[in-house]
Design an enzyme around this catalytic site. Sequence first.
Site, PDB file in Angstrom:
ATOM      1  N   ASN A  39       0.873  -0.908  -0.207  1.00 13.12           N
ATOM      2  CA  ASN A  39       0.318   0.005   0.145  1.00 13.12           C
ATOM      3  C   ASN A  39       0.610   1.248   0.289  1.00 13.12           C
ATOM      4  OD1 ASN A  39      -1.940   2.206   1.163  1.00 13.12           O
ATOM      5  ND2 ASN A  39      -3.067   0.830   1.987  1.00 13.12           N
ATOM      6  N   TRP A  40       1.529   1.508   1.403  1.00  9.71           N
ATOM      7  CA  TRP A  40       1.994   2.532   1.050  1.00  9.71           C
ATOM      8  C   TRP A  40       3.565   2.685   0.106  1.00  9.71           C
ATOM      9  CZ3 TRP A  40       5.423   5.272   6.060  1.00  9.71           C
ATOM     10  CH2 TRP A  40       5.866   4.318   6.663  1.00  9.71           C
ATOM     11  N   ASP A  41       4.257   1.785   0.162  1.00  9.66           N
ATOM     12  CA  ASP A  41       5.080   1.714  -0.946  1.00  9.66           C
ATOM     13  C   ASP A  41       4.262   2.410  -2.369  1.00  9.66           C
ATOM     14  OD1 ASP A  41       7.146  -1.040  -0.105  1.00  9.66           O
ATOM     15  OD2 ASP A  41       5.975  -0.946   0.559  1.00  9.66           O
ATOM     16  N   TYR A  86       7.314 -15.341  -0.318  1.00 11.45           N
ATOM     17  CA  TYR A  86       6.439 -13.954   0.974  1.00 11.45           C
ATOM     18  C   TYR A  86       5.422 -15.182   2.053  1.00 11.45           C
ATOM     19  CZ  TYR A  86       4.236 -10.626   3.343  1.00 11.45           C
ATOM     20  OH  TYR A  86       4.360  -9.712   4.789  1.00 11.45           O
ATOM     21  N   ASP A 167       7.358  -1.814  11.518  1.00 15.38           N
ATOM     22  CA  ASP A 167       6.649  -3.518  11.965  1.00 15.38           C
ATOM     23  C   ASP A 167       7.109  -3.601  13.258  1.00 15.38           C
ATOM     24  OD1 ASP A 167       6.163  -3.730   9.299  1.00 15.38           O
ATOM     25  OD2 ASP A 167       7.003  -5.326   8.783  1.00 15.38           O
ATOM     26  N   ARG A 200      16.442  -8.256   9.652  1.00 16.88           N
ATOM     27  CA  ARG A 200      14.434  -8.417  10.224  1.00 16.88           C
ATOM     28  C   ARG A 200      13.990  -8.780  11.459  1.00 16.88           C
ATOM     29  NH1 ARG A 200      12.400  -7.225   5.810  1.00 16.88           N
ATOM     30  NH2 ARG A 200      10.579  -8.801   6.398  1.00 16.88           N
ATOM     31  N   GLU A 397      16.757  -0.659   0.849  1.00 22.05           N
ATOM     32  CA  GLU A 397      15.587  -0.905   1.892  1.00 22.05           C
ATOM     33  C   GLU A 397      15.986   0.103   2.451  1.00 22.05           C
ATOM     34  OE1 GLU A 397      12.508  -3.950   3.750  1.00 22.05           O
ATOM     35  OE2 GLU A 397      14.486  -4.378   2.829  1.00 22.05           O
TER      36      GLU A 397
END
Length: 435
Positions: A39-41, A86, A167, A200, A397
């Site tokens: 979404n926000w990506d 994923y 996250d 991560r 990233e």
Amino acid sequence: MMDLDMTTIDIEAARAILRANDRGGYTVPTDRLYPFQWNWDSAFVAMGWATFDKERAWRELERLVEGQWDDGMVPHIVFHAPSDDYFPGPDVWRTRHAIPTSGITQPPVFATALRRVFEIARGPDAQARAARLYRCALASHDWWEKARDPEATGLVAILHPWESGMDNSPAWDEAMARLTIAPTTPIRRRDTSHIGAEMRPRDEDYRRFIALVDLYAGLGWEPAAMWRASPFKLVDVATNAILQKAEEDLLALAAQFGTEAERRRIEARMARRAAAFARLWSEERRIYQARDLCTGTTVDASTSAGLLPLFAGIPSAGQAAALAAELEDWLAKVPYPVPSTSPLDPRFEPKRYWRGPIWAVVNFMIAEGFERYGHAALASRIHLATQTLMRDGGIAEYFDPTSGDGLGGSQFSWTAAIRLMIDQAVVAGPAREKM
């Protein structure tokens, strides 16, 4: 300063990344690690596409709202095509949507992206496309008000750390540690097969993430039931700040595509939210901090989210100066701005996702915020540092604020988009006129 030839090379490299990550009208964040539309990506990516391919910018936004739910929610993932790279995939979310999606959302950048794309991509069909997408954005904002602020406090809450986009932020540590529910879905992490586990979220984080997904899936993703049952209910500073900025942009769009009643509704929400933000300001910490609605307490964590109210014009001039001073104290500890967690916090981890690393999209919003308040030198410093990080660390990233090293996924779409947005100066500044 970077020389012109290097700048040109960087621009072409950023454009090439967006093209390589194009999957037919939508852009994946990076190959394999994130093989779907986020979404926000995609909102940031649309603004990046608009710097050199206007049609593609429109398609990015249009493909995203293919996953919008009937109640207005724009999910945080749209699973346009299958992939085993994923976890969790559609089988875990169990949302029963026409196009498979996740069951939660992300910070609502969509209206901001739509306004900026519309201002840049003035093709013959731009009016019709913008009018349709305005309706999607309005429905999304109405959903936020109804589903995530049912008590009309003025501030919306998130019901999962993934909804914040940040996250594993330390801001969620205490609330997540209180969770007593266990996941029923077996954890099959794919992310640590692509990049190092030290970059991560930890396994215990994932167990709690999936436990919440299982809880809400069992409730059929019904917003009122989720609100009542959720053991994780926090007022996130970043989500509310981004929503307030998006409301500002939605209001500008409403002047052209909306009704007087819609404009009044948006203005009323903005006024309530601006007043309610006073409850999130910490005079002692010189930053905005989240609130835990389950305990009624302020979350004692200073993160980059706490600077984002600048992006929406929420702080007073004095508070903006205090935020600038707080950031300067952070930068006395690390050479690169803006770490996602204060380096003065013992939970700061410079390589672990949202517990320390720099994110280009957050840098961009913070820089725009400081510019909005007249802190032009600090805004320029953040923009230049972001460009330097990309030049030396790659279009990664995220980045280590202590070394400048690129971390996480490589050839990353929203980082490439920010590279284009900063350099070509196609994004209108905070003083731009209404349309």
